[in-house]
Design a protein around this motif. Structure first.
Motif, PDB file in Angstrom:
ATOM      1  N   VAL A 168      -8.088   2.724  13.870  1.00 15.02           N
ATOM      2  CA  VAL A 168      -7.422   3.095  15.153  1.00 15.02           C
ATOM      3  C   VAL A 168      -5.974   2.954  14.220  1.00 15.02           C
ATOM      4  O   VAL A 168      -5.508   3.717  14.573  1.00 15.02           O
ATOM      5  CB  VAL A 168      -7.494   2.323  16.316  1.00 15.02           C
ATOM      6  CG1 VAL A 168      -6.788   2.536  17.530  1.00 15.02           C
ATOM      7  CG2 VAL A 168      -9.577   3.353  17.035  1.00 15.02           C
ATOM      8  N   PHE A 174      -0.827   5.105   9.102  1.00 16.06           N
ATOM      9  CA  PHE A 174      -1.002   5.685   7.913  1.00 16.06           C
ATOM     10  C   PHE A 174       0.032   7.282   8.230  1.00 16.06           C
ATOM     11  O   PHE A 174       0.559   7.545   7.927  1.00 16.06           O
ATOM     12  CB  PHE A 174      -2.671   6.659   7.955  1.00 16.06           C
ATOM     13  CG  PHE A 174      -2.319   7.930   6.843  1.00 16.06           C
ATOM     14  CD1 PHE A 174      -2.489   7.683   5.946  1.00 16.06           C
ATOM     15  CD2 PHE A 174      -3.308   9.213   7.745  1.00 16.06           C
ATOM     16  CE1 PHE A 174      -1.893   9.114   4.784  1.00 16.06           C
ATOM     17  CE2 PHE A 174      -2.995  10.178   7.208  1.00 16.06           C
ATOM     18  CZ  PHE A 174      -2.949  10.616   5.489  1.00 16.06           C
ATOM     19  N   ILE A 175      -0.142   7.291  10.056  1.00 14.50           N
ATOM     20  CA  ILE A 175       0.961   8.579  10.133  1.00 14.50           C
ATOM     21  C   ILE A 175       2.371   7.512   9.750  1.00 14.50           C
ATOM     22  O   ILE A 175       3.404   8.331   9.824  1.00 14.50           O
ATOM     23  CB  ILE A 175       0.504   8.919  11.747  1.00 14.50           C
ATOM     24  CG1 ILE A 175      -0.278   9.136  11.815  1.00 14.50           C
ATOM     25  CG2 ILE A 175       1.398   9.617  12.698  1.00 14.50           C
ATOM     26  CD1 ILE A 175      -1.667   9.783  13.634  1.00 14.50           C
ATOM     27  N   SER A 185      -3.771   7.374   2.241  1.00 14.13           N
ATOM     28  CA  SER A 185      -5.180   7.292   3.031  1.00 14.13           C
ATOM     29  C   SER A 185      -5.392   6.663   4.133  1.00 14.13           C
ATOM     30  O   SER A 185      -4.859   5.218   4.094  1.00 14.13           O
ATOM     31  CB  SER A 185      -6.073   7.903   1.763  1.00 14.13           C
ATOM     32  OG  SER A 185      -6.254   6.728   1.264  1.00 14.13           O
ATOM     33  N   ILE A 186      -6.496   6.961   4.810  1.00 15.26           N
ATOM     34  CA  ILE A 186      -6.320   6.439   6.464  1.00 15.26           C
ATOM     35  C   ILE A 186      -7.688   5.410   5.093  1.00 15.26           C
ATOM     36  O   ILE A 186      -7.034   4.422   5.550  1.00 15.26           O
ATOM     37  CB  ILE A 186      -7.416   7.267   7.184  1.00 15.26           C
ATOM     38  CG1 ILE A 186      -6.395   8.534   7.870  1.00 15.26           C
ATOM     39  CG2 ILE A 186      -8.075   6.257   8.455  1.00 15.26           C
ATOM     40  CD1 ILE A 186      -7.010   9.159   8.742  1.00 15.26           C
ATOM     41  N   PRO A 187      -8.710   5.905   4.176  1.00 20.36           N
ATOM     42  CA  PRO A 187      -9.097   4.819   3.571  1.00 20.36           C
ATOM     43  C   PRO A 187      -8.388   3.168   3.147  1.00 20.36           C
ATOM     44  O   PRO A 187      -8.656   2.393   3.860  1.00 20.36           O
ATOM     45  CB  PRO A 187      -9.545   5.044   2.840  1.00 20.36           C
ATOM     46  CG  PRO A 187      -9.882   6.433   3.371  1.00 20.36           C
ATOM     47  CD  PRO A 187      -8.924   6.868   4.263  1.00 20.36           C
TER      48      PRO A 187
ATOM     49  N   VAL B  45     -12.953  12.927   9.280  1.00 14.72           N
ATOM     50  CA  VAL B  45     -10.814  12.483   9.145  1.00 14.72           C
ATOM     51  C   VAL B  45     -10.929  12.124   8.144  1.00 14.72           C
ATOM     52  O   VAL B  45      -9.167  12.151   7.483  1.00 14.72           O
ATOM     53  CB  VAL B  45     -11.119  12.173  10.321  1.00 14.72           C
ATOM     54  CG1 VAL B  45      -9.225  11.903  10.842  1.00 14.72           C
ATOM     55  CG2 VAL B  45     -11.737  13.015  11.345  1.00 14.72           C
ATOM     56  N   MET B  46     -11.417  10.670   8.001  1.00 18.85           N
ATOM     57  CA  MET B  46     -11.433   9.369   6.506  1.00 18.85           C
ATOM     58  C   MET B  46     -10.958  10.890   5.284  1.00 18.85           C
ATOM     59  O   MET B  46     -10.109  10.905   4.572  1.00 18.85           O
ATOM     60  CB  MET B  46     -11.913   8.329   6.066  1.00 18.85           C
ATOM     61  CG  MET B  46     -11.562   7.471   7.121  1.00 18.85           C
ATOM     62  SD  MET B  46     -12.914   6.324   7.138  1.00 18.85           S
ATOM     63  CE  MET B  46     -12.815   5.095   8.345  1.00 18.85           C
ATOM     64  N   SER B  49      -7.789  12.827   4.345  1.00 20.14           N
ATOM     65  CA  SER B  49      -6.823  12.160   4.653  1.00 20.14           C
ATOM     66  C   SER B  49      -6.469  12.047   3.144  1.00 20.14           C
ATOM     67  O   SER B  49      -5.476  11.628   2.718  1.00 20.14           O
ATOM     68  CB  SER B  49      -6.314  10.869   5.286  1.00 20.14           C
ATOM     69  OG  SER B  49      -7.415   9.657   4.674  1.00 20.14           O
ATOM     70  N   ARG B 121      -0.411  17.708  11.242  1.00 23.44           N
ATOM     71  CA  ARG B 121      -1.652  16.964  10.962  1.00 23.44           C
ATOM     72  C   ARG B 121      -1.520  15.536  11.688  1.00 23.44           C
ATOM     73  O   ARG B 121      -2.871  15.191  11.641  1.00 23.44           O
ATOM     74  CB  ARG B 121      -0.734  16.257   9.608  1.00 23.44           C
ATOM     75  CG  ARG B 121      -1.234  15.937   8.789  1.00 23.44           C
ATOM     76  CD  ARG B 121      -0.613  16.034   7.467  1.00 23.44           C
ATOM     77  NE  ARG B 121      -0.578  15.265   6.330  1.00 23.44           N
ATOM     78  CZ  ARG B 121       0.263  14.343   5.924  1.00 23.44           C
ATOM     79  NH1 ARG B 121       0.863  13.751   7.132  1.00 23.44           N
ATOM     80  NH2 ARG B 121      -1.352  13.093   5.243  1.00 23.44           N
ATOM     81  N   SER B 122      -0.508  15.180  12.924  1.00 26.15           N
ATOM     82  CA  SER B 122      -0.499  14.267  13.556  1.00 26.15           C
ATOM     83  C   SER B 122      -1.873  14.477  14.438  1.00 26.15           C
ATOM     84  O   SER B 122      -2.575  13.397  14.756  1.00 26.15           O
ATOM     85  CB  SER B 122       0.731  13.340  13.990  1.00 26.15           C
ATOM     86  OG  SER B 122       1.519  13.498  13.093  1.00 26.15           O
ATOM     87  N   LEU B 125      -5.153  14.081  13.513  1.00 26.75           N
ATOM     88  CA  LEU B 125      -5.467  12.548  12.370  1.00 26.75           C
ATOM     89  C   LEU B 125      -6.091  11.981  14.793  1.00 26.75           C
ATOM     90  O   LEU B 125      -6.273  11.194  14.544  1.00 26.75           O
ATOM     91  CB  LEU B 125      -4.053  11.822  12.352  1.00 26.75           C
ATOM     92  CG  LEU B 125      -4.092  12.379  10.696  1.00 26.75           C
ATOM     93  CD1 LEU B 125      -2.553  11.592   9.861  1.00 26.75           C
ATOM     94  CD2 LEU B 125      -5.206  11.427  10.189  1.00 26.75           C
ATOM     95  N   VAL B 128      -8.998  10.814  15.059  1.00 24.27           N
ATOM     96  CA  VAL B 128      -9.493   9.245  14.484  1.00 24.27           C
ATOM     97  C   VAL B 128     -10.029   8.154  15.866  1.00 24.27           C
ATOM     98  O   VAL B 128     -11.122   7.626  15.951  1.00 24.27           O
ATOM     99  CB  VAL B 128      -8.522   8.672  14.423  1.00 24.27           C
ATOM    100  CG1 VAL B 128      -8.110   7.628  14.254  1.00 24.27           C
ATOM    101  CG2 VAL B 128      -9.557   7.864  12.890  1.00 24.27           C
ATOM    102  N   PHE B 129      -9.433   8.374  17.565  1.00 23.45           N
ATOM    103  CA  PHE B 129     -10.380   8.172  18.434  1.00 23.45           C
ATOM    104  C   PHE B 129     -11.057   7.903  18.814  1.00 23.45           C
ATOM    105  O   PHE B 129     -11.459   8.095  19.344  1.00 23.45           O
ATOM    106  CB  PHE B 129      -8.946   8.212  19.299  1.00 23.45           C
ATOM    107  CG  PHE B 129      -7.280   7.799  19.178  1.00 23.45           C
ATOM    108  CD1 PHE B 129      -7.242   6.653  19.615  1.00 23.45           C
ATOM    109  CD2 PHE B 129      -6.420   8.484  18.321  1.00 23.45           C
ATOM    110  CE1 PHE B 129      -5.678   6.079  18.659  1.00 23.45           C
ATOM    111  CE2 PHE B 129      -4.376   8.002  17.741  1.00 23.45           C
ATOM    112  CZ  PHE B 129      -4.896   6.797  18.373  1.00 23.45           C
ATOM    113  N   ILE B 131     -13.677   7.968  17.394  1.00 26.26           N
ATOM    114  CA  ILE B 131     -14.373   5.717  17.247  1.00 26.26           C
ATOM    115  C   ILE B 131     -14.419   5.952  18.852  1.00 26.26           C
ATOM    116  O   ILE B 131     -15.786   4.221  18.376  1.00 26.26           O
ATOM    117  CB  ILE B 131     -13.541   5.245  16.052  1.00 26.26           C
ATOM    118  CG1 ILE B 131     -14.808   4.762  15.677  1.00 26.26           C
ATOM    119  CG2 ILE B 131     -12.144   4.461  16.758  1.00 26.26           C
ATOM    120  CD1 ILE B 131     -14.085   3.865  14.076  1.00 26.26           C
TER     121      ILE B 131
END
Lengths: 289, 289, 289, 289
Positions: A168, A174-175, A185-187, B45-46, B49, B121-122, B125, B128-129, B131
């Motif tokens: 999270v 990342f944003i 990137s997210i990773p 999602v990852m 990115s 884009r945001s 993203l 990702v929540f 999760i």
């Protein structure tokens, strides 16, 4: 029920006591030699990986390497033939480790003809796994193991929570920071979050915006605080497993965990000299450490 | 007081056992599928990115994303219609999480016409929540929770003290090191102080003057020492909550915390098959982890 | 022995209850306002230190600053005149903190004529110490304090040992790595040693030679291991002080630590409404946190 | 059995009480002077290592150094002649430390004629070991020592496991990241692994590949988690050694550990003024800290 043993059988039994046992002078010496060879061998692999040293002493390192490999091969064969349940040993954890300790050298020898140098190099590096042969010499530390086992689910839940938090927050960063500040990137953002949360802090990526630094502060304080959780769990479980062991010692007869090398029966009474299951003599194996 | 159930009612009850419960094979399978889809979705999602991957596999990722979103939408609708107190679910923590898991995709679809690409884009993203849907599968770890709750005020006081120290030392370092050594403002100096105090140590800002380095040493040793405080608190509280649980177990009848999915009554006797409050069958929900 | 109180005396007593006490609605409100003003004030100091913000909003920040300073001045004067033992307050820890919270602004005003801008700047920054006014609102956490006091000597011995180790290893690293690798002097080497030992690890100085890296490994593992020592000490002492408190609570009559604002007598019986020493009404001050 | 003491004998005994004891005003003063001189001396060594300071104040530092060395020499000689078992002192830990504290200066004086400046410089730096003279003033902290001793094997097993993990992961990272990303050899990779595992995180080497970063994450979380193990061990052992001490204190007569300076007998009854073995007066030495 014992059979009259042939000369070969007697030799095998003697060899087994030396190889698998540690409470005879010869057995102890055998262990120390193996221990020394493992460490020497790891040192050689390490030195080989340093280019300047490899160029200078390539020959010596290679010869030493082959000598050690041959000794380990002999040890492996002896371990197989002296134990009764050979297949149990071969497919046991230590049996596989012992095989992995010698295989890479032979494979690299056969592949020399081909041009896949990179493969050979990786293969040869696998020798470093020989260090796992050392695990044989680690004592039981059974209370610690019990404590870690009892903590397992709780620590899993803890790590799971840490992971969710990391994903999270990593996505948020990342944003907020974006590609221009290294969060490409997210990773990679998650990688940075874990670097920060675990208080490692390489500094290869660091937040540049005010908001990013503010969130970084929150992650750091979080990481600094929640390290208390696994510590608390392990401490309490360890104290408990220790108390239990003490209580057990006061009521139960002391029991040895030595495995009979013939029939794999465990839990012999302290001082027992013969296996209570198959009657063969016990090595009374004690741990080196 | 039970009404004779219509066919639809019976189907709803069956579906509820599958969706909310975990102790039937079908319920377990449902949970595993959802678990797998959440993880797959996070992975997508990852991967999106990472620019290179997104450019190559944009189509596949987008289609998978829509499939998953549709499944989660179906799950969300099912959860609403099968439970009796729908509104309670919708405004519950997991109800909101389940909504957030599907909303971004629909919103990003409607906003495609506009030019606010950054917003889309945001928005995307935010997926990702999802999760946080995983939190449903985390076991209770209730002793740990009790311990953390009991530690709350003490840890708050601790963090509060850490904050005061950080502000005071951060300001001092701003005066001592100044802008030329990277301490460009008080907030930035406080950021550095917390980076040091929590032993993260990025090294993006580091003291250059002798006095600054001397104060840095004091902060590090302080940070290294006071980590003992939250650890001590959590350990002691956890030991205490564990001891209490053990004592309770010896005297009280064992009580299950399972919530009745009909009337939200908790605390059913172990092995209870019907809710003691409204008489509807219990799912005997057990946690996956 | 009570004197018949004049109107002024009565007003003073009422004001005292509001200013020093926290269990009347007015007293609570007073505390919350002060709390808010302290935080606002710290925020202003921080914003001033960020150059871009200071240039834009200099006027607004300065005016807000003066307003807050005047309010704190009024608070300081009220605290002095309403309490009976004024001098005791003035020279108490909080009395000095309250003075330091207002002094820098007045001093900076008087020094404006001179050219020592740097001094004025530092002076104005001293306002950040206002944050220490917040300490008044921290609860007692008396068990933790007892634990930390009991751990004091042991942690001192621990830090002392850490210091000796750091000096010895720091000097060694100075000889091994030398100036060319950033270890330009012994103090700097000691700085690096503590950065490593406390697992901060900035990376501004890092060993380059093989021997240096080997010693660095030893320091890291040492630092990683010995953090267990203060943690162990604090945990055990905290558990002990907690157990003692519980035992005391079962045998002793509960005693309040509230200080009488008139005669500074402490330790009043729970629920006491008048000081057992001077007979003046107690504020029954409870802590905000 | 006491001999009638000559004047010299009486002086020796008096001097011994001052030098070895700490419970007479003179003995206490002697200790404080030595403590001060040690710290001053360490400061001088440190200042000498800073080039700018050394160039400016070389003369003053050198003279102070010689004065301190001469005082320490006098202390060393007095310690030898006043104690009865001189050789026991000379070859004891503190005897050797006291010698090392003065030797480097004399050696550097004799070697001045030669051209081996580097050797002299290293020699002079050895003076920093004077700090170990400080260890004489550290209190016993015997419970902590007992706890650390009891934890020894377990912590050894722990470190041993950490080492095996580091070698295996270090080699893996060498293969994965390779020379182009700074992992130039296995020893260097192991260095990086330990930097990461202990959460130091210099950032001088950092993984660049995705797989490398993923493994780095695993190492960090591992390192973050397993710090709980030594902490748990030390905490539990310390709690146990503390409990035992308390139990012993309730049953045994209190016994002092003071060593008789004449015959080295220990364990005198509290308040004893004469050695129960040789009859000579005890110094009733108490520790400074």
């Amino acid at each position: 029920m014992k059979t009259t043993k042939t000369k070969y059988e007697l030799w095998k039994q003697k060899a087994r006591v030396i190889i698998y046992g540690t409470n005879t002078p010869a057995g102890r010496l055998f262990d120390i030699i193996i221990l020394f060879l493992i460490m020497l061998s790891i040192l050689i692999v390490m030195l080989e990986s340093v280019e300047e040293i490899d160029q200078k002493y390539h020959e010596i390192l290679l010869i030493s390497e082959w000598v050690i490999t041959l000794i380990f091969t002999a040890e492996y064969i002896l371990r197989i033939i002296t134990i009764k349940k050979s297949w149990t040993y071969i497919f046991s954890f230590y049996g596989i480790i012992d095989l992995i300790a010698i295989l890479p050298m032979y494979l690299s020898y056969f592949f020399t003809g081909t041009h896949v140098l990179a493969t050979i190099r990786s293969l040869r590096l696998l020798r470093v796994f020989r260090i796992m042969k050392l695990m044989r010499f680690i004592g039981e530390a059974s209370q610690l193991k019990t404590a870690l086992k009892a903590s397992r689910t709780k620590i899993a839940v803890f790590l799971y929570t840490v992971l969710i938090i990391s994903v999270v927050i990593g996505s948020l960063m990342f944003i907020i920071e974006g590609e221009e500040n290294g969060f490409t990137s997210i990773p990679r953002s998650i990688y940075w979050t874990i670097v920060t949360l675990t208080t490692v802090g390489y500094g290869d990526i660091a937040p540049q915006t005010e908001l990013g630094q503010f969130i970084a502060i929150l992650i750091m304080i979080l990481g600094y605080g929640i390290i208390a959780v696994p510590t608390g769990i392990v401490t309490v479980e360890y104290a408990r497993s220790k108390r239990r062991t003490r209580e057990n010692e006061q009521t139960d007869p002391v029991v040895r965990k030595n495995m009979c090398s013939q029939c794999n029966t465990e839990n012999h009474i302290a001082g027992a000299r013969y296996c209570h299951h198959c009657g063969s003599p016990l090595d009374n194996t004690e741990q080196l450490f």
